[in-house]
Write a protein that holds these residues in place. Structure first.
Motif, PDB file in Angstrom:
ATOM      1  N   ASN A   1      40.036  36.318  46.566  1.00 25.57           N
ATOM      2  CA  ASN A   1      38.995  36.285  47.592  1.00 25.57           C
ATOM      3  C   ASN A   1      39.611  36.345  48.991  1.00 25.57           C
ATOM      4  N   GLY A   2      40.631  37.193  49.142  1.00 26.48           N
ATOM      5  CA  GLY A   2      41.254  37.421  50.454  1.00 26.48           C
ATOM      6  C   GLY A   2      42.347  36.438  50.835  1.00 26.48           C
TER       7      GLY A   2
ATOM      8  N   GLN B   1      37.349  37.687  43.241  1.00 27.31           N
ATOM      9  CA  GLN B   1      37.909  38.978  43.675  1.00 27.31           C
ATOM     10  C   GLN B   1      39.431  38.873  43.640  1.00 27.31           C
TER      11      GLN B   1
ATOM     12  N   GLU C   1      43.233  40.865  43.967  1.00 29.33           N
ATOM     13  CA  GLU C   1      44.000  42.015  44.450  1.00 29.33           C
ATOM     14  C   GLU C   1      45.478  41.759  44.216  1.00 29.33           C
ATOM     15  N   CYS C   2      46.185  42.778  43.753  1.00 32.65           N
ATOM     16  CA  CYS C   2      47.621  42.625  43.549  1.00 32.65           C
ATOM     17  C   CYS C   2      48.312  43.813  44.212  1.00 32.65           C
TER      18      CYS C   2
ATOM     19  N   LYS D   1      46.125  46.457  45.370  1.00 32.70           N
ATOM     20  CA  LYS D   1      45.282  47.152  44.376  1.00 32.70           C
ATOM     21  C   LYS D   1      44.234  46.178  43.825  1.00 32.70           C
ATOM     22  N   CYS D   2      42.979  46.639  43.798  1.00 34.14           N
ATOM     23  CA  CYS D   2      41.907  45.756  43.325  1.00 34.14           C
ATOM     24  C   CYS D   2      41.950  45.639  41.798  1.00 34.14           C
ATOM     25  N   LEU D   3      42.056  44.390  41.302  1.00 31.53           N
ATOM     26  CA  LEU D   3      42.058  44.185  39.845  1.00 31.53           C
ATOM     27  C   LEU D   3      40.682  43.749  39.341  1.00 31.53           C
ATOM     28  N   GLN D   4      39.918  43.120  40.211  1.00 29.23           N
ATOM     29  CA  GLN D   4      38.567  42.687  39.814  1.00 29.23           C
ATOM     30  C   GLN D   4      37.722  42.494  41.062  1.00 29.23           C
ATOM     31  N   ASN D   5      36.486  43.031  41.026  1.00 29.24           N
ATOM     32  CA  ASN D   5      35.588  42.846  42.173  1.00 29.24           C
ATOM     33  C   ASN D   5      34.133  42.933  41.697  1.00 29.24           C
TER      34      ASN D   5
END
Ligand code: URA
Length: 234
Positions: A35-36, A50, A52-53, A56-60
């Motif tokens: 979540n940021g 949410q 990100e790795c 790259k977005c892994l789940q949203n």
């Protein structure tokens, strides 16, 4: 992912194929954001976190909550070979939703659909005792005895259970408003079956604090407002 909680490192490992030890290194190097915010090791996540790795977005996933005025003749199922389903009535982006409390094929009224498993479980679990109100039209006239029998509970031999106390208010000779705290198979029809009084129409008007939006015509639906979602969380 179901709405139940999962460990972040396990989730990333499954999603990316990176082994758990290397995932922990990614976390230590602050390359994962939740979540940021930089993630910490052992963080617990759910389907709406949410993730990100390395940018790259892994789940949203966004939670979705829909109310429908279910029409008679449409089945409360996600797939069916014979009948049109409630999912068929929705826009394609809602195809993965599930139903939070079914209505029979020939029942109508308030139906909730969501992608949030924990939310729907809370609404439908008999332990949570959420009121469901139905307007019921009957073939034969009602008497005062109905309310007394509904309040005591009715024994269903097949399941070997007695229904929780239900409220019945007589609206007119052939119309009653029934409030249930559970949702057993064909429950209302079977309760009136005790009086050999067939149900002609069954329409759900509310679930908990949420009433069916009267402006929705049969088959129409809309997303719940944040306030409406909140009103069902108690
Ligand atoms: N009880 C029934 O018998 N049918 C419904 O659809 C809902 C409650």
């Amino acid at each position: 992912m179901e709405s139940k909680k999962a460990r972040l490192d396990r989730f990333i490992s499954i999603k990316t194929g990176i082994n758990r030890r290397d995932v922990r290194q990614l976390l230590a190097q602050k390359r994962v954001f939740i979540n940021g915010q930089p993630a910490t090791t052992n963080q617990v996540i759910d389907q709406f976190t949410q993730i990100e790795c390395d940018g790259k977005c892994l789940q949203n996933n966004k939670p979705i909550y829909i109310m429908m005025n279910k029409p008679v003749g449409v089945i409360s199922a996600t797939k069916d070979n014979q009948h049109k389903t409630v999912i068929d009535l929705l826009q394609p982006q809602y195809a993965d939703l599930h139903i939070a409390g079914r209505l029979d094929l020939n029942s109508s009224g308030l139906l909730l659909l969501t992608n949030h498993g924990e939310w729907s479980r809370n609404l439908t679990s008999p332990n949570k005792k959420v009121n469901k109100v139905y307007k019921v039209t009957l073939e034969k006239p009602l008497t005062k005895e109905y309310a007394e029998v509904f309040a005591k509970g009715i024994f269903f031999p097949y399941e070997n259970i007695t229904t929780l106390p239900a409220q019945l208010e007589i609206i007119s000779e052939h119309v009653a408003e029934v409030t249930l705290k559970e949702g057993r198979y064909h429950q209302i029809k079977r309760m009136f079956g005790r009086f050999r009084n067939p149900v002609l129409k069954l329409h759900r008007v509310s679930i908990g604090a949420l009433a069916l939006d009267e402006s929705l015509k049969p088959g129409e639906s809309r997303e719940l407002t944040a306030q409406e979602v909140q009103s069902l969380n108690h």
